[in-house]
Design a protein around this motif. Structure first.
Motif, PDB file in Angstrom:
ATOM      1  N   GLY A 111      -1.321 -11.450   4.284  1.00  0.00           N
ATOM      2  CA  GLY A 111      -0.614 -11.448   3.009  1.00  0.00           C
ATOM      3  C   GLY A 111      -1.386 -10.696   1.942  1.00  0.00           C
ATOM      4  O   GLY A 111      -0.802  -9.967   1.141  1.00  0.00           O
TER       5      GLY A 111
ATOM      6  N   PHE B 173      -3.389  -8.192   2.332  1.00  0.00           N
ATOM      7  CA  PHE B 173      -3.178  -6.757   2.559  1.00  0.00           C
ATOM      8  C   PHE B 173      -1.776  -6.361   2.111  1.00  0.00           C
ATOM      9  O   PHE B 173      -1.579  -5.385   1.399  1.00  0.00           O
ATOM     10  N   LEU B 174      -0.791  -7.160   2.559  1.00  0.00           N
ATOM     11  CA  LEU B 174       0.607  -6.813   2.323  1.00  0.00           C
ATOM     12  C   LEU B 174       0.928  -6.760   0.834  1.00  0.00           C
ATOM     13  O   LEU B 174       1.501  -5.785   0.346  1.00  0.00           O
TER      14      LEU B 174
ATOM     15  N   GLY C 139      -0.789  -4.040  -1.024  1.00  0.00           N
ATOM     16  CA  GLY C 139      -0.147  -2.783  -0.651  1.00  0.00           C
ATOM     17  C   GLY C 139       1.176  -2.609  -1.360  1.00  0.00           C
ATOM     18  O   GLY C 139       1.470  -1.534  -1.894  1.00  0.00           O
TER      19      GLY C 139
ATOM     20  N   ASP D   2      -0.797   5.398   0.218  1.00  0.00           N
ATOM     21  CA  ASP D   2      -0.456   4.181  -0.517  1.00  0.00           C
ATOM     22  C   ASP D   2       0.146   3.120   0.398  1.00  0.00           C
ATOM     23  O   ASP D   2       0.102   1.929   0.102  1.00  0.00           O
ATOM     24  N   PHE D   3       0.719   3.570   1.523  1.00  0.00           N
ATOM     25  CA  PHE D   3       1.352   2.621   2.432  1.00  0.00           C
ATOM     26  C   PHE D   3       0.343   1.883   3.298  1.00  0.00           C
ATOM     27  O   PHE D   3       0.714   0.975   4.034  1.00  0.00           O
ATOM     28  N   ASP D   4      -0.904   2.309   3.209  1.00  0.00           N
ATOM     29  CA  ASP D   4      -1.958   1.804   4.086  1.00  0.00           C
ATOM     30  C   ASP D   4      -1.988   0.275   4.187  1.00  0.00           C
ATOM     31  O   ASP D   4      -1.768  -0.303   5.252  1.00  0.00           O
ATOM     32  N   ASN D   5      -2.205  -0.371   3.023  1.00  0.00           N
ATOM     33  CA  ASN D   5      -2.367  -1.827   3.041  1.00  0.00           C
ATOM     34  C   ASN D   5      -1.087  -2.544   3.418  1.00  0.00           C
ATOM     35  O   ASN D   5      -1.114  -3.561   4.103  1.00  0.00           O
ATOM     36  N   THR D   6       0.053  -2.018   2.949  1.00  0.00           N
ATOM     37  CA  THR D   6       1.322  -2.653   3.279  1.00  0.00           C
ATOM     38  C   THR D   6       1.501  -2.705   4.787  1.00  0.00           C
ATOM     39  O   THR D   6       1.846  -3.745   5.353  1.00  0.00           O
ATOM     40  N   ILE D   7       1.239  -1.562   5.432  1.00  0.00           N
ATOM     41  CA  ILE D   7       1.442  -1.508   6.878  1.00  0.00           C
ATOM     42  C   ILE D   7       0.441  -2.401   7.595  1.00  0.00           C
ATOM     43  O   ILE D   7       0.792  -3.138   8.513  1.00  0.00           O
ATOM     44  N   LYS D   8      -0.810  -2.377   7.129  1.00  0.00           N
ATOM     45  CA  LYS D   8      -1.809  -3.275   7.728  1.00  0.00           C
ATOM     46  C   LYS D   8      -1.345  -4.724   7.642  1.00  0.00           C
ATOM     47  O   LYS D   8      -1.420  -5.487   8.612  1.00  0.00           O
ATOM     48  N   GLY D   9      -0.863  -5.107   6.459  1.00  0.00           N
ATOM     49  CA  GLY D   9      -0.432  -6.489   6.259  1.00  0.00           C
ATOM     50  C   GLY D   9       0.741  -6.846   7.141  1.00  0.00           C
ATOM     51  O   GLY D   9       0.725  -7.881   7.826  1.00  0.00           O
ATOM     52  N   VAL D  10       1.756  -5.971   7.163  1.00  0.00           N
ATOM     53  CA  VAL D  10       2.936  -6.250   7.986  1.00  0.00           C
ATOM     54  C   VAL D  10       2.540  -6.375   9.447  1.00  0.00           C
ATOM     55  O   VAL D  10       2.943  -7.303  10.155  1.00  0.00           O
TER      56      VAL D  10
ATOM     57  N   ILE E 184       0.529  -9.669  10.125  1.00  0.00           N
ATOM     58  CA  ILE E 184       1.368 -10.863  10.110  1.00  0.00           C
ATOM     59  C   ILE E 184       2.297 -10.870  11.320  1.00  0.00           C
ATOM     60  O   ILE E 184       2.413 -11.889  12.012  1.00  0.00           O
TER      61      ILE E 184
END
Lengths: 358, 332
Positions: A140, A142-143, A146, B290-298, B301
């Motif tokens: 979460g 990270f998400l 991000g 910029d998508f780095d962390n979003t993709i890591k998080g998705v 999880i």
């Protein structure tokens, strides 16, 4: 009449005796010791009420979030995503207000709802899918950080700059509307954040220690199976604590944005470890089942005063503050573990892990 | 099909398959990616994370956690940088970092295994202390201007464009992986993480195993600091902050369970490559970093949720099997 009085007196003494055996008492002593030591070192500079207040204001996000993380830790979970929700809230407010042209209060409300949904998402995975809270909230963190960065890309203001110019200064130079949440002084003395913090302490105290919901939170933490058998919807209780933390992080994000007049995606990104430090120092057991709001609040204030007093009275630079705070945390938890060791069975923690239904 | 299932059961192989799928998807979107040097570079650039992840894997296997690795790395990097400014030798840096890692590991191990403080909390405290020491040693300044030989060393390649660093790391990973899966005392880590009580009863030195895990973790983190300093050529005072979370995430991606007792070193190494390679792949796909962390998080999880649901399903299937077996047994 007399009897009642005597009774009251013995009750009071008993209560006091009980209190001295509690962890909160030790925290209170530490806090007093801090005041004594710093006061002795540099009385005039240290005991300036406005600067003490402003030191707490600087630390307010951590103070507020730690109150709510206490709930999560009592159920046996952990929340390391709260600090990234702070930044997400901030940027959502900024983008909705400056680029989508919404009313600032609508933006604030929507941001708080967003944060609640973020908390609910992680809470759902923890409670209903049985994933370890540490991993889910790590994902979460990270998400959400991000997402905050992506949302800041929607704005015409560059991400590193931060959206500023929030409404709230009248012709007299007084802060009104949104900025008042970050800058207003009540009675020209007490920052509004402290009033909000005190109100939140009271609310969370009532929720955790005086309400049916609080008892359920504790029971789920002590023994989830027993809670389940006594008709408590333990999954919902666990999920709700994460929602609460999300909302708490959102409140902190709103206050911080109003205070610095800048909506940025990375606000609060460094708070995680401090939040956990405050909760743990406050006596909340990381394995769940034990903890208190007063303890967390006292611990957060202890850290605030330490951060405020050390540079002021002993000339330690702000950058070096991690060292004494780290030492304090290690010494306190080590001493606590040392004294508790005699009292607890060796495999207690593992046994309890096994008792949780998978 | 059966082979596929047995591969999915070996958790680090499924991580490897996941990495391969990531590469293939990137290659399908942008065929330019499919060159030897691009793929090798993904591995070469993961040196720091691999060392961190492998180190913390020891601790996670025993069922504990160590969040102080980021600052341990920062401290070792700062000290290696200071030695590099004076043009000191490699051996000295490694010796220093081993000493740093050893000391921090011993403190962590003592607090967690002997005093019995919950590991997250204790290592949180040492994080603060070690980060403070970075400020003290570096005087709050960025350490830079290293001798050229130090920074060049990292970019030298051996055979087939693999850097010296990655070769060393690869050798270390293979050796530790074999030690942990093939030797008796190597299996202690998993045993302790799986069932502390059981491990104690069959005579495994639980306390010592945990301390060794923390010491190894500290040493690996400190050595990664040397690699960090050499790779980036300068060491900031907050160098390594937040790396601990990425390293832990890498372990999870590599199939190591955070409750301990499950996973191995190869998995951690692959997870680290996945973690550090995402931003590079994004560039090839044409998305901004910029998508780095979003993709890591998705990804993180999704993987842990799917894993948890699959485990629950297999546990229920096993239970049903037991019940059926019992029922048919009593019928006879």
């Amino acid at each position: 009449m007399m009897g009642g009085n005597v009774n009251l007196k013995t009750n009071f003494v008993d209560g006091l005796k009980k209190f001295t055996k509690k962890w909160e008492f030790v925290l209170l002593l530490i806090l007093l010791a801090e005041f004594a030591i710093f006061g002795a070192a540099n009385f005039e500079k240290f005991f300036r009420i406005t600067s003490i207040f402003s030191s707490i204001t600087n630390f307010i996000s951590i103070c507020i979030i730690s109150l709510f993380v206490t709930f999560v830790m009592i159920t046996g979970g952990i929340d390391i995503q709260a600090s990234s929700i702070v930044g997400l809230t901030s940027i959502v407010i900024g983008v909705l207000w400056s680029d989508a042209g919404l009313n600032i209060w609508t933006a604030v409300l929507l941001a708080i709802v967003t944060a609640g949904i973020c908390g609910a998402l992680s809470g759902f995975f923890v409670a209903y899918c049985g994933v370890q809270p540490m991993v889910v909230t790590l994902g979460g963190s990270f998400l959400f950080s991000g997402l905050a960065l992506l949302i800041s890309g929607l704005s015409k203001t560059p991400a590193y700059q931060g959206i500023s110019g929030f409404p709230g200064k009248n012709e007299l130079g007084e802060f009104i509307s949104f900025r008042a949440l970050g800058k207003m002084l009540v009675f020209d003395l007490i920052p509004i954040q402290i009033i909000i913090y005190v109100a939140l302490i009271v609310i969370t105290y009532l929720m955790l220690h005086k309400s049916r919901y609080g008892r359920r939170v504790f029971l789920v933490g002590v023994n989830r199976q027993a809670a389940e058998y006594s008709g408590i919807n333990s999954r919902w209780i666990i999920m709700s604590t994460y929602i609460l933390t999300g909302i708490g992080a959102a409140i902190a994000g709103v206050l911080l944005t109003a205070n610095v007049d800048s909506a940025k995606y990375n606000l609060g990104s460094t708070f995680t470890l401090s939040i956990i430090t405050a909760v743990v120092l406050g006596g909340t057991l990381s394995t769940g089942g034990k903890g208190s709001i007063t303890g967390t609040a006292l611990a957060a204030i202890i850290i605030c005063i330490l951060r405020y007093g050390l540079p002021l009275c002993f000339g330690i630079s702000n950058q070096n503050l991690d060292l004494p705070i780290g030492i304090m945390l290690v010494v306190v938890v080590a001493l606590r573990a040392y004294f508790a060791q005699g009292k607890r069975p060796v495999f207690r923690r593992k046994e309890k892990d096994c008792a949780v239904p998978k | 099909m059966r082979m596929l299932k047995s591969i999915l059961k070996v958790r680090w192989l499924s991580s490897l398959a996941f990495l391969a799928v990531m590469f293939i998807i990137t290659g399908l979107i942008n065929p330019d990616f499919f060159t030897y040097s691009n793929i090798i570079e993904c591995f070469n650039s993961s040196v720091v994370f691999t060392l961190l992840a492998v180190g913390v894997a020891f601790v996670i296997m025993t069922g504990e956690i160590d969040v102080s690795i980021g600052s341990t790395m920062g401290l070792a990097a700062a000290i290696a940088g200071m030695l590099a400014q004076r043009g000191e030798s490699w051996a000295l840096m490694i010796v220093y970092s081993i000493i740093i890692g050893l000391l921090i590991g011993l403190v962590n191990g003592y607090g967690v295994a002997v005093l019995g403080v919950p590991s997250l909390i204790f290592t949180l405290g040492t994080t603060g202390i070690v980060r403070g020491l970075v400020y003290v040693f570096s005087g709050g300044k960025t350490t830079e201007n290293f001798a050229g030989s130090f920074t060049n060393f990292g970019s030298q390649t051996l055979f087939g464009q693999i850097t010296i660093y990655y070769t060393i790391v690869l050798v270390i990973v293979i050796i530790t992986h074999l030690l942990l899966t093939q030797t008796r005392s190597g299996k202690y880590f998993i045993a302790v993480g799986d069932n502390v009580g059981g491990a104690t009863l069959i005579g495994i030195p639980v306390t010592a195993t945990k301390i060794v895990a923390y010491v190894l973790c500290g040493i690996f983190a400190a050595i990664s600091g040397v690699a960090f300093a050499s790779k980036y050529g300068q060491v900031n005072i907050v160098a390594g902050a937040g790396y601990e979370m990425s390293a832990i995430a890498a372990c999870v991606l590599g199939g190591i369970s955070l409750s301990g007792g499950l996973g191995n070193i190869a998995g951690a190494a692959i997870g680290a490559v996945i973690m550090s390679t995402i931003s590079r792949l994004l560039v090839f796909i044409g998305l901004s970093s910029d998508f780095d962390n979003t993709i890591k998080g998705v990804m993180l999880i999704t993987i842990v949720v799917v894993d948890a649901l699959m485990q629950r399903r297999s546990a229920e299937a096993a239970r049903r099997e037991r019940l059926v077996a019992r029922a048919s047994g009593s019928a006879r």
